[in-house]
Design a protein around this motif. Structure first.
Motif, short mmCIF file in Angstrom:
data_model
loop_
_atom_site.label_atom_id
_atom_site.label_comp_id
_atom_site.label_asym_id
_atom_site.label_seq_id
_atom_site.Cartn_x
_atom_site.Cartn_y
_atom_site.Cartn_z
N VAL A 1 0.86 -1.19 0.00
CA VAL A 1 0.00 0.00 0.00
C VAL A 1 0.89 1.24 0.00
N PRO A 2 0.90 2.02 -1.10
CA PRO A 2 1.76 3.21 -1.14
C PRO A 2 1.33 4.23 -0.08
N VAL A 3 2.25 5.12 0.27
CA VAL A 3 1.97 6.18 1.23
C VAL A 3 2.73 7.42 0.80
N PHE A 4 2.15 8.59 1.00
CA PHE A 4 2.89 9.82 0.78
C PHE A 4 2.60 10.78 1.93
N ILE A 5 3.47 11.77 2.07
CA ILE A 5 3.34 12.76 3.14
C ILE A 5 2.61 13.96 2.56
N GLY A 6 1.38 14.18 3.01
CA GLY A 6 0.54 15.22 2.44
C GLY A 6 0.94 16.62 2.84
N GLU A 7 1.57 16.76 4.00
CA GLU A 7 2.13 18.04 4.44
C GLU A 7 3.46 17.73 5.10
N TYR A 8 4.54 18.28 4.54
CA TYR A 8 5.85 18.04 5.14
C TYR A 8 6.61 19.35 5.24
N HIS A 9 7.01 19.70 6.43
CA HIS A 9 7.86 20.86 6.67
C HIS A 9 8.20 20.86 8.15
N SER A 10 9.47 20.85 8.44
CA SER A 10 9.93 20.93 9.82
C SER A 10 10.62 22.28 10.01
N PRO A 11 9.86 23.33 10.33
CA PRO A 11 10.43 24.67 10.34
C PRO A 11 11.50 24.89 11.39
N ALA A 12 11.50 24.07 12.44
CA ALA A 12 12.50 24.24 13.49
C ALA A 12 13.85 23.63 13.11
N THR A 13 13.89 22.86 12.01
CA THR A 13 15.14 22.23 11.58
C THR A 13 16.12 23.29 11.08
N HIS A 14 17.36 23.18 11.54
CA HIS A 14 18.35 24.21 11.21
C HIS A 14 18.65 24.21 9.72
N ASP A 15 18.90 23.05 9.13
CA ASP A 15 19.26 22.96 7.72
C ASP A 15 18.06 22.43 6.94
N GLN A 16 17.25 23.34 6.41
CA GLN A 16 16.04 22.95 5.69
C GLN A 16 16.36 22.15 4.43
N THR A 17 17.41 22.53 3.72
CA THR A 17 17.77 21.82 2.49
C THR A 17 18.14 20.38 2.78
N ALA A 18 18.98 20.15 3.77
CA ALA A 18 19.41 18.79 4.10
C ALA A 18 18.23 17.94 4.57
N ASP A 19 17.31 18.55 5.30
CA ASP A 19 16.16 17.81 5.79
C ASP A 19 15.27 17.37 4.62
N LEU A 20 15.02 18.27 3.67
CA LEU A 20 14.22 17.92 2.51
C LEU A 20 14.93 16.89 1.63
N GLN A 21 16.21 17.02 1.47
CA GLN A 21 16.95 16.06 0.67
C GLN A 21 16.90 14.67 1.29
N GLU A 22 16.90 14.60 2.62
CA GLU A 22 16.85 13.30 3.28
C GLU A 22 15.50 12.62 3.08
N ILE A 23 14.41 13.37 3.17
CA ILE A 23 13.10 12.74 2.98
C ILE A 23 12.92 12.32 1.52
N ILE A 24 13.49 13.07 0.58
CA ILE A 24 13.44 12.67 -0.83
C ILE A 24 14.30 11.44 -1.05
N ARG A 25 15.42 11.35 -0.35
CA ARG A 25 16.26 10.15 -0.46
C ARG A 25 15.50 8.91 0.02
N LEU A 26 14.77 9.05 1.11
CA LEU A 26 13.98 7.92 1.61
C LEU A 26 12.92 7.50 0.59
N ALA A 27 12.29 8.47 -0.05
CA ALA A 27 11.27 8.15 -1.05
C ALA A 27 11.88 7.58 -2.33
N SER A 28 13.13 7.91 -2.60
CA SER A 28 13.78 7.44 -3.82
C SER A 28 14.26 6.00 -3.71
N ASP A 29 14.32 5.46 -2.51
CA ASP A 29 14.71 4.07 -2.31
C ASP A 29 13.71 3.16 -3.01
N GLU A 30 14.17 2.32 -3.93
CA GLU A 30 13.26 1.50 -4.73
C GLU A 30 12.50 0.48 -3.90
#
Length: 696
Positions: free
Chosen positions: A454-483
């Motif tokens: 059963v596929p799943v996606f994150i309908g709202e994603y943003h962790s504003p308190a995270t210091h490095d916003q770019t690295a945080d977004l890249q990490e969640i995209i990396r998790l989704a890119s795992d085949e």
């Protein structure tokens, strides 16, 4: 009957969690033996009642006593399905004679599951609809057209003109490949942006008694915001590297064709939502008037959507607009049907809504590829759920799956085979502000174990308190890119800051509203005139003082209310700070007090946030490592006399009493704006300055 027996044997062989349950429980083993004996008795005593209800109930009770782990809960769920199928055997036999299958005979559509990781599978297509052999198990995620629905759909909207109408038989086959994908469609990750561009620069207008008359930003009324001849919001999203846009409000009386056409031109898929209107707001809504049976309300609304832009005419046939990717039946229903978090409430509303949209499609004769459906849950825990009470989001998903399989459990009689439709066209989704490094252990690993296929996606994603916003977004995209992952991607929350809400909502938007007006527009034919403002990139907030006084070592909320309580309450794990706990309370109008517990003072050794709909007690308990508080006072302004002429936004802002409104600062030169982080993670060049404030 022999074919059914053969298919059930295949299902049992492919169901390792059931086998594991048998090894852990003698009761589970005896239940499976009973099922084999029952198959022989069925051939000898067809049509007779062979189930003793007392024995079935006793078996269920014994299973509940031994089901103390997640794996044993899985065995309980599978065996509960077995005894339910036995209980309905005699009635099912009569229905089979009439050409109908009972809901309990859906094992032929069940996806093989695993207690550790989802197995590798390969899609095998056949244009023939001949009888399957006993070694073939029909896919639980098979589309009714030539193109099957799997975890991924093409992330570039494609034309429906090349779609064939032949029915295709799909079977799973064990291979060494990864999860199934559409044949010939490249694997992609959803990189969406949540879109609700409310054109207000403060909460003064709605608080003065003039609420936003309509929140449908897909309509032609709002083209000045998203259209290429206006502010061009969809083009801005594309420049950030997005490939999807997620919507919220939906006025079924307004046409959506122009928005969908523009999204397709920009290469954006559309994740559209059914608004709360038929559920909670319309006269005769299902929450108050039809005992949470939302069939008639949602069917009428969705049929109107189909007729006003969701469908196209292709050679006399009605097909979905190619830009539509997913339809959200409801956003965060676990928080909205009061008392909140009660699965018996939100599950009935959702299964009836799912039934309704399927019937609306059938009534209009929709053919060709169809979008998937989903329900986007909050990231809150569900203490009233049967399973995963303290794992965010998972308990709600498990309860909905159980209700889809057996709608009668929530006192609903379905018109369609909801379990089959769930397996073919449903995917899960959840909203979260948790950083990526906590999601894998907190959500994704248990999700893969208990929701295989059963596929799943994150309908709202943003962790504003995270210091490095770019690295945080890249990490969640990396998790989704795992085949091997079932995670399809995310929708970044959100495109524009919500000044009309204030409070913690101002921490999320990537764009604010500038000072230059681009034009005026109405949200409805009879609404006020609103201003379309230029966009201004915003920086991540350094600090937002949202909550007023904190009271340390004081416990306002001792526990999340139980099933017998009439008090609203919710609990959240991994809430890093008291400020974050208070922010969650501010987001929910029903919340009147909150308590935050440090990790060292909880059994799970995780920070914990409790929200309550009750006022703080007069004599609260004293305890170390605990912080409590109440939400900041919500300012109310009396509405003007109804005979007075309705003012404009600017007139109200000029005459209303001063209110403290927390807004993000203008972007300092030394601090990169949020859109830069999104563009870096999504792979886009980012918009030019002129694109944010075009000359009109």
């Amino acid at each position: 009957e022999e074919e059914e027996e053969a298919e059930e044997e295949v299902q049992e062989d492919e169901h390792p969690r059931l086998s594991a349950g048998r090894n852990r429980s003698d009761v589970a083993s005896s239940a499976d033996d009973d099922e084999d004996d029952d198959g022989a008795e069925t051939r000898e005593r067809s049509g007779k009642d062979k189930t003793n209800e007392a024995t079935v109930e006793a078996l269920r009770q014994r299973l509940k006593q031994v089901a103390s782990t997640d794996g044993e809960h899985a065995a309980l769920e599978s065996l509960d399905d077995t005894v339910q199928r036995k209980a309905n055997k005699s009635e099912g036999a009569a229905k089979m004679d009439a050409g109908e299958k009972s809901a309990s005979s859906s094992t032929a559509h069940r996806i093989p599951t695993s207690s550790v990781e989802p197995r590798s599978k390969e899609v095998i297509a056949s244009s023939s609809s001949s009888s399957s052999t006993s070694t073939e198990v029909k896919s639980a995620r098979t589309a009714t057209t030539a193109t099957p629905t799997t975890k991924s759909t093409s992330l570039e909207p494609t034309s429906t003109e090349t779609t064939t109408q032949a029915t295709t038989t799909i079977a799973w086959k064990e291979t060494t490949t990864t999860l199934p994908w559409k044949s010939g469609v490249p694997r992609g990750v959803i990189k969406g942006i949540s879109y609700a561009p409310v054109p207000l620069r403060s909460p003064r207008l709605p608080m003065a008694g003039y609420p936003l008359p309509d929140d449908d930003f897909m309509s032609e009324h709002t083209e000045v915001l998203w259209g290429s001849q206006g502010r061009g919001d969809l083009a801005v999203m594309k420049s950030l590297g997005a490939n999807a846009v997620r919507l919220y409000g939906n006025d079924a009386s307004l046409d959506k064709r122009g928005f969908l056409d523009e999204a397709k031109r920009q290469g954006l898929n559309v994740i559209a939502g059914i608004s709360d209107y038929p559920y909670l707001q319309m006269p005769g809504n299902c929450a108050k008037h039809t005992y949470l049976n939302c069939y008639s309300q949602v069917r009428a609304a969705y049929k109107a959507n189909l007729e006003r832009g969701f469908l196209l005419d292709r050679d006399g046939e009605k097909v979905y607009h190619p830009a539509l990717l997913t339809i959200i039946l409801m956003n965060e229903p676990d928080l909205k049907f009061l008392p909140a978090g009660r699965p018996e409430h939100f599950c009935k509303a959702l299964v009836s809504a799912f039934d309704a949209v399927l019937d609306a499609e059938q009534e209009l004769g929709v053919v060709g590829p169809k979008p998937n459906f989903t329900v986007t849950f909050s990231f809150g825990v569900c203490p009233h759920c049967y399973d995963f009470q303290y794992k965010p989001g998972l308990g709600q998903m498990a309860e909905l799956r159980r209700a889809m399989r057996n709608p009668e459990f929530v006192n609903y009689t379905a018109r369609n085979d909801l379990w089959k439709a769930y397996q073919e066209r449903f995917e899960n989704s959840v909203n979260t502000a948790n950083p990526a490094d906590s999601l894998n252990n907190l959500f994704l690993k248990p999700y893969h174990e208990h929701f295989p296929g059963v596929p799943v996606f994150i309908g709202e994603y943003h962790s504003p308190a995270t210091h490095d916003q770019t690295a945080d977004l890249q990490e969640i995209i990396r998790l989704a890119s795992d085949e091997s992952s079932l995670l399809k991607g995310l929708s970044f929350f959100e495109f524009q800051a919500r000044y009309d809400k204030g409070g913690s909502e101002l921490s999320f938007g990537m764009f604010g509203l500038g000072d230059k007006p681009l034009g005026r527009f109405k949200l409805t034919d009879n609404s006020l005139n609103y201003t379309a403002w230029c966009l201004t990139p915003l920086a991540a907030p350094r600090h937002v003082d949202r909550c007023g006084d904190f009271f340390r070592d004081v416990e306002y909320v001792q526990d999340v209310p139980n099933l017998t309580s009439n008090v609203w309450g919710l609990g959240f794990d991994n809430t890093e700070t008291p400020e974050d706990c208070c922010a969650k309370c501010l987001e929910l109008p029903v919340c009147k007090s909150w308590t935050w517990i440090a990790a060292g003072h909880t059994v799970e050794n995780r920070h914990r946030c409790r929200l309550s709909g009750a006022e703080p007690p007069k004599a609260p308990r004293k305890a170390q490592g605990i912080v409590s508080g109440v939400p900041a006072e919500r300012v109310q302004i009396q509405r003007r006399n109804k005979r007075d002429r309705e003012p404009t936004e600017e007139a109200v802002s000029a005459t209303a009493p001063y209110m403290r409104v927390e807004m993000k600062e203008a972007v300092p030169l030394e601090q990169p704006p949020v859109p830069n982080a999104v563009a870096a993670a999504f792979g886009g060049p980012g918009p030019e300055g002129a694109a944010l404030c075009p000359a009109t």
